[in-house]
Design a protein around this motif. Structure first.
Motif, PDB file in Angstrom:
ATOM      1  N   PHE A 145       1.042  -1.195  -0.002  1.00 38.53           N
ATOM      2  CA  PHE A 145       0.100  -0.040  -0.035  1.00 38.53           C
ATOM      3  C   PHE A 145       0.813   1.345  -0.053  1.00 38.53           C
ATOM      4  O   PHE A 145       0.482   2.220  -0.587  1.00 38.53           O
ATOM      5  CB  PHE A 145      -0.734  -0.074   1.344  1.00 38.53           C
ATOM      6  N   ALA A 146       1.810   1.398   0.936  1.00 40.02           N
ATOM      7  CA  ALA A 146       2.880   2.321   0.924  1.00 40.02           C
ATOM      8  C   ALA A 146       3.571   2.583  -0.396  1.00 40.02           C
ATOM      9  O   ALA A 146       3.568   3.771  -0.857  1.00 40.02           O
ATOM     10  CB  ALA A 146       3.901   2.207   2.001  1.00 40.02           C
TER      11      ALA A 146
ATOM     12  N   GLU B 198      -0.528   3.538  14.025  1.00 37.99           N
ATOM     13  CA  GLU B 198       0.994   4.158  14.096  1.00 37.99           C
ATOM     14  C   GLU B 198       1.893   3.803  12.750  1.00 37.99           C
ATOM     15  O   GLU B 198       2.920   4.742  12.580  1.00 37.99           O
ATOM     16  CB  GLU B 198       1.363   3.584  15.427  1.00 37.99           C
ATOM     17  N   ARG B 199       1.693   2.718  12.321  1.00 35.24           N
ATOM     18  CA  ARG B 199       2.686   2.150  11.203  1.00 35.24           C
ATOM     19  C   ARG B 199       2.478   2.574   9.787  1.00 35.24           C
ATOM     20  O   ARG B 199       3.314   2.937   9.013  1.00 35.24           O
ATOM     21  CB  ARG B 199       2.692   0.616  11.197  1.00 35.24           C
ATOM     22  N   PHE B 200       1.170   2.828   9.737  1.00 37.65           N
ATOM     23  CA  PHE B 200       0.493   3.285   8.207  1.00 37.65           C
ATOM     24  C   PHE B 200      -0.173   4.382   8.163  1.00 37.65           C
ATOM     25  O   PHE B 200       0.232   5.122   6.819  1.00 37.65           O
ATOM     26  CB  PHE B 200      -0.373   2.007   7.928  1.00 37.65           C
ATOM     27  N   CYS B 201      -0.522   5.499   8.928  1.00 35.66           N
ATOM     28  CA  CYS B 201      -1.479   6.401   8.449  1.00 35.66           C
ATOM     29  C   CYS B 201      -0.690   7.792   9.234  1.00 35.66           C
ATOM     30  O   CYS B 201       0.018   7.711  10.022  1.00 35.66           O
ATOM     31  CB  CYS B 201      -2.704   6.149   9.418  1.00 35.66           C
ATOM     32  N   SER B 202      -0.989   8.785   8.520  1.00 37.62           N
ATOM     33  CA  SER B 202      -0.841  10.169   8.764  1.00 37.62           C
ATOM     34  C   SER B 202      -1.670  10.971   9.812  1.00 37.62           C
ATOM     35  O   SER B 202      -1.272  11.753  10.462  1.00 37.62           O
ATOM     36  CB  SER B 202      -0.322  10.896   7.572  1.00 37.62           C
ATOM     37  N   ARG B 203      -2.822  10.607   9.322  1.00 39.06           N
ATOM     38  CA  ARG B 203      -4.034  11.194  10.180  1.00 39.06           C
ATOM     39  C   ARG B 203      -4.924  10.246  10.635  1.00 39.06           C
ATOM     40  O   ARG B 203      -5.200   9.227  10.014  1.00 39.06           O
ATOM     41  CB  ARG B 203      -4.787  12.371   9.345  1.00 39.06           C
TER      42      ARG B 203
ATOM     43  N   ALA C 182      -1.638  11.317  13.328  1.00 38.20           N
ATOM     44  CA  ALA C 182      -1.363   9.936  13.782  1.00 38.20           C
ATOM     45  C   ALA C 182      -0.559   9.764  14.928  1.00 38.20           C
ATOM     46  O   ALA C 182      -0.319   8.846  15.998  1.00 38.20           O
ATOM     47  CB  ALA C 182      -1.341   8.720  12.759  1.00 38.20           C
ATOM     48  N   ALA C 183       0.830  10.493  14.798  1.00 38.68           N
ATOM     49  CA  ALA C 183       1.945  10.402  15.584  1.00 38.68           C
ATOM     50  C   ALA C 183       1.612  11.116  17.023  1.00 38.68           C
ATOM     51  O   ALA C 183       2.661  10.842  17.764  1.00 38.68           O
ATOM     52  CB  ALA C 183       3.125  11.049  14.958  1.00 38.68           C
ATOM     53  N   LEU C 184       0.655  11.847  17.133  1.00 40.15           N
ATOM     54  CA  LEU C 184       0.474  12.410  18.415  1.00 40.15           C
ATOM     55  C   LEU C 184      -0.631  11.601  19.186  1.00 40.15           C
ATOM     56  O   LEU C 184      -1.282  10.936  18.978  1.00 40.15           O
ATOM     57  CB  LEU C 184      -0.408  13.802  18.271  1.00 40.15           C
ATOM     58  N   ALA C 185      -0.458  12.120  20.715  1.00 38.56           N
ATOM     59  CA  ALA C 185      -1.412  11.377  21.646  1.00 38.56           C
ATOM     60  C   ALA C 185      -2.821  11.575  21.325  1.00 38.56           C
ATOM     61  O   ALA C 185      -3.195  12.857  21.204  1.00 38.56           O
ATOM     62  CB  ALA C 185      -0.877  11.577  22.889  1.00 38.56           C
ATOM     63  N   LEU C 186      -3.714  10.877  21.224  1.00 41.99           N
ATOM     64  CA  LEU C 186      -5.212  11.475  21.074  1.00 41.99           C
ATOM     65  C   LEU C 186      -5.665  11.881  22.227  1.00 41.99           C
ATOM     66  O   LEU C 186      -5.044  11.546  23.501  1.00 41.99           O
ATOM     67  CB  LEU C 186      -5.896   9.942  20.932  1.00 41.99           C
TER      68      LEU C 186
ATOM     69  N   PRO D  84      -0.934  -6.478  22.765  1.00 34.32           N
ATOM     70  CA  PRO D  84       0.329  -6.798  22.616  1.00 34.32           C
ATOM     71  C   PRO D  84       1.254  -5.954  21.819  1.00 34.32           C
ATOM     72  O   PRO D  84       0.877  -5.344  20.852  1.00 34.32           O
ATOM     73  CB  PRO D  84       0.138  -8.164  21.743  1.00 34.32           C
ATOM     74  N   ALA D  85       2.596  -6.156  21.880  1.00 34.52           N
ATOM     75  CA  ALA D  85       3.420  -5.332  21.241  1.00 34.52           C
ATOM     76  C   ALA D  85       3.479  -5.824  19.811  1.00 34.52           C
ATOM     77  O   ALA D  85       3.270  -6.649  19.439  1.00 34.52           O
ATOM     78  CB  ALA D  85       4.969  -5.557  21.755  1.00 34.52           C
ATOM     79  N   TRP D  86       4.007  -4.732  19.065  1.00 34.88           N
ATOM     80  CA  TRP D  86       3.993  -5.104  17.380  1.00 34.88           C
ATOM     81  C   TRP D  86       5.265  -5.962  17.134  1.00 34.88           C
ATOM     82  O   TRP D  86       6.353  -5.241  17.346  1.00 34.88           O
ATOM     83  CB  TRP D  86       4.062  -3.647  16.569  1.00 34.88           C
ATOM     84  N   PRO D  87       5.230  -7.074  16.742  1.00 31.60           N
ATOM     85  CA  PRO D  87       6.193  -7.845  16.496  1.00 31.60           C
ATOM     86  C   PRO D  87       7.014  -7.283  14.864  1.00 31.60           C
ATOM     87  O   PRO D  87       6.484  -6.928  14.226  1.00 31.60           O
ATOM     88  CB  PRO D  87       5.795  -9.258  16.332  1.00 31.60           C
ATOM     89  N   LEU D  88       8.263  -7.587  14.977  1.00 34.09           N
ATOM     90  CA  LEU D  88       8.884  -7.120  13.865  1.00 34.09           C
ATOM     91  C   LEU D  88       8.985  -5.728  13.648  1.00 34.09           C
ATOM     92  O   LEU D  88       9.044  -5.444  12.145  1.00 34.09           O
ATOM     93  CB  LEU D  88       8.757  -8.203  12.730  1.00 34.09           C
ATOM     94  N   ALA D  89       8.785  -5.013  14.618  1.00 32.93           N
ATOM     95  CA  ALA D  89       8.475  -3.458  14.120  1.00 32.93           C
ATOM     96  C   ALA D  89       9.831  -2.912  13.655  1.00 32.93           C
ATOM     97  O   ALA D  89       9.456  -1.980  12.619  1.00 32.93           O
ATOM     98  CB  ALA D  89       8.302  -2.608  15.525  1.00 32.93           C
ATOM     99  N   GLY D  90      10.901  -3.279  13.736  1.00 35.97           N
ATOM    100  CA  GLY D  90      12.105  -2.821  12.923  1.00 35.97           C
ATOM    101  C   GLY D  90      12.010  -2.952  11.487  1.00 35.97           C
ATOM    102  O   GLY D  90      12.650  -2.227  10.672  1.00 35.97           O
ATOM    103  N   ARG D  91      11.169  -3.980  10.802  1.00 40.59           N
ATOM    104  CA  ARG D  91      11.296  -4.109   9.503  1.00 40.59           C
ATOM    105  C   ARG D  91      10.389  -3.176   8.924  1.00 40.59           C
ATOM    106  O   ARG D  91      10.592  -3.060   7.519  1.00 40.59           O
ATOM    107  CB  ARG D  91      10.546  -5.475   9.220  1.00 40.59           C
ATOM    108  N   LEU D  92       9.468  -2.181   9.430  1.00 42.07           N
ATOM    109  CA  LEU D  92       9.026  -1.158   8.663  1.00 42.07           C
ATOM    110  C   LEU D  92       9.416   0.187   8.781  1.00 42.07           C
ATOM    111  O   LEU D  92      10.040   0.512  10.073  1.00 42.07           O
ATOM    112  CB  LEU D  92       7.276  -1.197   9.276  1.00 42.07           C
ATOM    113  N   PRO D  93       9.671   0.853   7.940  1.00 40.62           N
ATOM    114  CA  PRO D  93      10.019   2.411   8.103  1.00 40.62           C
ATOM    115  C   PRO D  93       8.951   3.226   8.987  1.00 40.62           C
ATOM    116  O   PRO D  93       7.791   2.841   9.137  1.00 40.62           O
ATOM    117  CB  PRO D  93       9.960   2.783   6.656  1.00 40.62           C
ATOM    118  N   PRO D  94       9.278   4.174   9.520  1.00 38.95           N
ATOM    119  CA  PRO D  94       8.663   5.022  10.353  1.00 38.95           C
ATOM    120  C   PRO D  94       7.451   5.433   9.549  1.00 38.95           C
ATOM    121  O   PRO D  94       7.430   5.670   8.073  1.00 38.95           O
ATOM    122  CB  PRO D  94       9.317   6.031  10.830  1.00 38.95           C
ATOM    123  N   VAL D  95       6.496   5.822  10.204  1.00 38.00           N
ATOM    124  CA  VAL D  95       5.043   6.390   9.501  1.00 38.00           C
ATOM    125  C   VAL D  95       5.322   7.466   8.651  1.00 38.00           C
ATOM    126  O   VAL D  95       4.741   7.484   7.685  1.00 38.00           O
ATOM    127  CB  VAL D  95       4.145   6.745  10.650  1.00 38.00           C
TER     128      VAL D  95
END
Length: 282
Positions: free
Chosen positions: A194-195, A216-221, A236-240, A254-265
């Motif tokens: 998608f990205a 948090e991984r995919f969206c800007s708003r 999306a990067a700010l606290a609601l 649960p924590a997002w596994p393999l988070a390091g494989r995705l670039p920042p949002v």
């Protein structure tokens, strides 16, 4: 100009009680939103808050009691027949239930060929080539072409539905919990796909979900829905800040596994850089 907009949408459904006459249940209450070209927006909320009803209205599968949906500034209620074809080609939706979204009597090849034939006017040879490209994009092999829905797992069938939505090369894809039943590896791969489409062709997304990890991984708003209303519109990067948004953030996940494989949002999604489904395919 926004690609797709909603203005003060309201919708109620009649309840059917066991005894007597029930009161209408209001699902949407004055909802407004805008989706710009190339923007990735999350529609976040608890189950039953009206997210799917809103998504169906945005693609013209349901009509509001009040308010209107605008496609490139033109109301769907006054959209000429020729423009409906443009809407179907431009805006595609991946439904939450893949089993109910496909004809059980159709093969995967038939499912993918339908929008290519009806919306794109491709020749049989072009359709076969495009189907092979789509299956490869969602990590399904060429042998899937001849399979029927009952011969596939839920995750495989969801990927077929994603491929079908991408078939006419839309400018906006509405994803209604579209990766929730995929394993972690495939979730990451679909988000990367998608990205890449957003970067290469400026595709917009409305990501309907209740999973903050994906937001948090995919969206800007992010738009937070609560009891049929938009309770918050925030980066999306700010606290609601809304009560509904904070409740979702404080939920135990649960924590997002393999988070390091995705670039920042910011790198992924910065906006600057059966019958219903077949109706859309036609």
């Amino acid at each position: 100009m926004s690609l797709l907009s909603a203005r003060n949408l309201s919708r109620s459904y009649d309840r059917a009680p066991l005894l007597g006459r029930g009161r209408p249940h209001r699902v949407l209450d004055g909802v407004s939103l805008d989706i710009a070209p190339g923007e990735t927006v999350a529609l976040l909320g608890r189950s039953g808050c009206g997210k799917t009803t809103l998504a169906r209205m945005l693609v013209g599968l349901d009509r509001p009691d009040a308010g209107e949906v605008l496609f490139e500034g033109q109301s769907l209620a006054r959209l000429p027949k020729a423009r409906w074809q443009d809407l179907r080609r431009t805006v595609q939706m991946v439904f939450q239930d893949p089993v109910g979204a496909v004809d059980p009597r159709a093969t995967v090849g038939d499912v993918l060929a339908e929008p290519l034939r009806n919306l794109c006017g491709l020749s049989p040879a072009e359709i076969r080539l495009r189907i092979a490209e789509l299956l490869s994009a969602v990590e399904l092999g060429p042998e899937a072409v001849g399979r029927y829905p009952h011969q596939m797992s839920g995750g495989q069938l969801q990927r077929v539905c994603i491929a079908r939505a991408l078939a006419p090369q839309p400018r906006l894809v509405i994803l209604d919990e579209a990766v929730s039943n995929l394993d972690v590896h495939l979730q990451i791969r679909m988000l990367e796909l998608f990205a890449e489409l957003r970067r290469a062709r400026g595709v917009s997304y409305l990501f309907v979900t209740h999973d903050l990890r994906l937001v948090e991984r995919f969206c800007s708003r992010v738009l937070v829905m609560d009891t049929g209303r938009i309770a918050e519109d925030a980066p999306a990067a700010l606290a609601l800040r809304s009560p509904a948004g904070r409740a979702l953030q404080e939920a135990v996940l649960p924590a997002w596994p393999l988070a390091g494989r995705l670039p920042p949002v910011g790198d992924l999604c910065d906006p600057s850089a059966l019958a219903d489904r077949r109706q859309i395919a036609r």
